[in-house]
Design a protein around this motif. Structure first.
Motif, PDB file in Angstrom:
ATOM      1  N   TYR A 200      -6.265  -3.314   1.704  1.00  0.00           N
ATOM      2  CA  TYR A 200      -5.241  -4.205   2.259  1.00  0.00           C
ATOM      3  C   TYR A 200      -3.916  -3.849   1.607  1.00  0.00           C
ATOM      4  O   TYR A 200      -3.829  -3.739   0.387  1.00  0.00           O
ATOM      5  CB  TYR A 200      -5.549  -5.680   1.971  1.00  0.00           C
ATOM      6  CG  TYR A 200      -6.896  -6.144   2.463  1.00  0.00           C
ATOM      7  CD1 TYR A 200      -7.027  -6.800   3.684  1.00  0.00           C
ATOM      8  CD2 TYR A 200      -8.042  -5.911   1.710  1.00  0.00           C
ATOM      9  CE1 TYR A 200      -8.269  -7.217   4.143  1.00  0.00           C
ATOM     10  CE2 TYR A 200      -9.288  -6.324   2.158  1.00  0.00           C
ATOM     11  CZ  TYR A 200      -9.394  -6.966   3.372  1.00  0.00           C
ATOM     12  OH  TYR A 200     -10.634  -7.370   3.823  1.00  0.00           O
ATOM     13  N   THR A 201      -2.887  -3.679   2.411  1.00  0.00           N
ATOM     14  CA  THR A 201      -1.529  -3.483   1.901  1.00  0.00           C
ATOM     15  C   THR A 201      -0.696  -4.659   2.368  1.00  0.00           C
ATOM     16  O   THR A 201      -0.639  -4.950   3.573  1.00  0.00           O
ATOM     17  CB  THR A 201      -0.919  -2.169   2.418  1.00  0.00           C
ATOM     18  OG1 THR A 201      -1.709  -1.069   1.959  1.00  0.00           O
ATOM     19  CG2 THR A 201       0.509  -2.002   1.920  1.00  0.00           C
ATOM     20  N   ILE A 202      -0.052  -5.341   1.423  1.00  0.00           N
ATOM     21  CA  ILE A 202       0.715  -6.541   1.760  1.00  0.00           C
ATOM     22  C   ILE A 202       2.163  -6.352   1.338  1.00  0.00           C
ATOM     23  O   ILE A 202       2.458  -6.124   0.162  1.00  0.00           O
ATOM     24  CB  ILE A 202       0.139  -7.793   1.058  1.00  0.00           C
ATOM     25  CG1 ILE A 202      -1.366  -7.916   1.333  1.00  0.00           C
ATOM     26  CG2 ILE A 202       0.863  -9.036   1.547  1.00  0.00           C
ATOM     27  CD1 ILE A 202      -2.243  -7.425   0.209  1.00  0.00           C
ATOM     28  N   ALA A 203       3.082  -6.433   2.295  1.00  0.00           N
ATOM     29  CA  ALA A 203       4.508  -6.264   2.017  1.00  0.00           C
ATOM     30  C   ALA A 203       5.111  -7.591   1.596  1.00  0.00           C
ATOM     31  O   ALA A 203       5.167  -8.547   2.381  1.00  0.00           O
ATOM     32  CB  ALA A 203       5.228  -5.714   3.240  1.00  0.00           C
ATOM     33  N   CYS A 204       5.555  -7.662   0.341  1.00  0.00           N
ATOM     34  CA  CYS A 204       6.237  -8.848  -0.199  1.00  0.00           C
ATOM     35  C   CYS A 204       7.596  -8.461  -0.769  1.00  0.00           C
ATOM     36  O   CYS A 204       8.195  -9.236  -1.505  1.00  0.00           O
ATOM     37  CB  CYS A 204       5.401  -9.478  -1.312  1.00  0.00           C
ATOM     38  SG  CYS A 204       3.728  -9.928  -0.860  1.00  0.00           S
ATOM     39  N   ILE A 205       8.062  -7.285  -0.444  1.00  0.00           N
ATOM     40  CA  ILE A 205       9.254  -6.714  -1.055  1.00  0.00           C
ATOM     41  C   ILE A 205      10.519  -7.206  -0.350  1.00  0.00           C
ATOM     42  O   ILE A 205      10.490  -7.514   0.840  1.00  0.00           O
ATOM     43  CB  ILE A 205       9.166  -5.166  -1.016  1.00  0.00           C
ATOM     44  CG1 ILE A 205      10.129  -4.529  -1.993  1.00  0.00           C
ATOM     45  CG2 ILE A 205       9.379  -4.643   0.395  1.00  0.00           C
ATOM     46  CD1 ILE A 205       9.866  -3.044  -2.181  1.00  0.00           C
ATOM     47  N   PHE A 229      -2.957  -3.935   7.258  1.00  0.00           N
ATOM     48  CA  PHE A 229      -1.574  -4.058   6.799  1.00  0.00           C
ATOM     49  C   PHE A 229      -1.062  -5.465   7.107  1.00  0.00           C
ATOM     50  O   PHE A 229      -1.252  -5.972   8.216  1.00  0.00           O
ATOM     51  CB  PHE A 229      -0.681  -3.018   7.482  1.00  0.00           C
ATOM     52  CG  PHE A 229       0.785  -3.222   7.199  1.00  0.00           C
ATOM     53  CD1 PHE A 229       1.304  -2.981   5.939  1.00  0.00           C
ATOM     54  CD2 PHE A 229       1.650  -3.683   8.193  1.00  0.00           C
ATOM     55  CE1 PHE A 229       2.648  -3.185   5.662  1.00  0.00           C
ATOM     56  CE2 PHE A 229       2.995  -3.883   7.929  1.00  0.00           C
ATOM     57  CZ  PHE A 229       3.492  -3.635   6.658  1.00  0.00           C
ATOM     58  N   ILE A 230      -0.403  -6.083   6.116  1.00  0.00           N
ATOM     59  CA  ILE A 230       0.140  -7.435   6.250  1.00  0.00           C
ATOM     60  C   ILE A 230       1.628  -7.413   5.916  1.00  0.00           C
ATOM     61  O   ILE A 230       2.028  -6.837   4.907  1.00  0.00           O
ATOM     62  CB  ILE A 230      -0.556  -8.419   5.268  1.00  0.00           C
ATOM     63  CG1 ILE A 230      -2.080  -8.279   5.295  1.00  0.00           C
ATOM     64  CG2 ILE A 230      -0.108  -9.850   5.549  1.00  0.00           C
ATOM     65  CD1 ILE A 230      -2.744  -8.681   6.560  1.00  0.00           C
TER      66      ILE A 230
END
Length: 325
Positions: A200-205, A229-230
């Protein structure tokens, strides 16, 4: 002072007038995004929320503070505000429950995709039981892009699921306390390496001109085959055509999206024919953020009115243009 909100309400059932007890000496004006230009000349403080505050609006008004009720400032022309002598400030995610709310939505996406919710609905409607099988989060690897307030809130929660964690941040050498399941922190130049092992890759940037389309064809190709991908950050981080290609080819198993390349987004786009779970940019829209964010919001308004420097500013100005403080 007159405080202009660029949306009629925070969310259904949570009106801006609910902030009145915290702002007893101020007048609250709420309007639609389309009507903000009609009210801008009367405003002393502008709260964009989702409305666009461009150079034209800034030059039209006399307000000295643009105070976002949230973190994102991508709809504000910060350069024009600085030139005009207007402060631009946001609310921090960490002490307003915004980070907690966004982290919860990211986990919702992960669970919905892992347990194959769209297929489960079909199985239920067709009377098929004990299928399809899902994927457990336990022992899987998640890569969190960004270890700010939201990334850390997510890491703490994913640790409780028994996940192995990786992260990418600007300062990878900075110590991270309290997250023993965080196995490695990579720098921005190591993004491609970090993506290889994640289920799982989660973009919080945070979205900036430098992070525009950070998630491009190269990044999606680097992700583990069959991974998810999230994105709970900003739509501009993602090249949506590259995401579509990765989903259509089967390289990615699915995606969870709360933000998009344009909002509102055209639902007819081919991306939404793939295994994609979507929400209409509501990650931070919870009762917890509304009530806790209001306290921080009101305190910063108070600082500005007293002639003190606002907190959580995105710019620096020599003199504020407003004469009404």
């Amino acid at each position: 002072m007159k405080i202009l909100f660029g949306r009629e309400h925070f969310s259904a059932g949570l009106p801006w007038q609910g902030l009145a007890p915290l702002l007893p000496e101020h007048e609250i004006i709420a309007c639609s995004q389309a009507d903000i230009a009609r009210h801008i000349s009367d405003a002393d403080i502008v709260v964009p929320f989702s409305a666009r505050v461009d150079r034209s609006l800034i030059e039209q008004g006399h307000f000295g503070l643009i105070q976002q009720f949230g973190v994102g400032l991508d709809t504000v022309d910060i350069e024009a505000a600085t030139e005009a002598g207007v402060w631009v400030a946001r609310l921090p995610a960490g002490n307003t429950r915004n980070a907690d709310s966004v982290a919860e939505l990211a986990i919702m996406f992960m669970l919905m995709l892992s347990r194959r919710l769209p297929e489960l609905r079909t199985a239920w409607q067709e009377g098929r039981w004990a299928e399809p099988p899902g994927f457990a989060l336990t022992d899987k690897t998640a890569c969190i892009l960004g270890l700010g307030d939201i990334g850390m809130a997510l890491a703490r929660r994913l640790q409780a699921f028994g996940m192995k964690l990786l992260a990418v941040r600007n300062n990878p050498e900075r110590e991270v306390l309290g997250i023993p399941s965080l196995k490695q922190v990579f720098g921005p130049k190591e993004l491609i390496t970090a993506l290889h092992e994640a289920d799982y890759t989660i973009a919080c940037i945070r979205y900036t001109p430098e992070t525009h389309h950070l998630l491009n064809a190269e990044a999606f190709e680097a992700m583990k085959p069959g991974s998810f991908f999230i994105n709970v950050a900003r739509g501009g981080l993602v090249d949506h055509e590259a995401l579509f290609a990765a989903l259509q080819s089967g390289h990615l198993a699915g995606a969870g999206l709360d933000v998009f390349w344009e909002e509102p987004v055209a639902l007819t786009h081919q991306l939404f024919q793939q295994n994609v779970v979507v929400t209409p940019h509501i990650a931070g829209l919870t009762d917890a953020f509304y009530h806790q964010g209001a306290l921080v919001f009101a305190k910063n308004i108070g600082r500005y009115v007293r002639g003190e420097l606002p907190l959580y500013t995105a710019n620096q100005i020599a003199h504020c243009r407003s004469s009404r403080r």
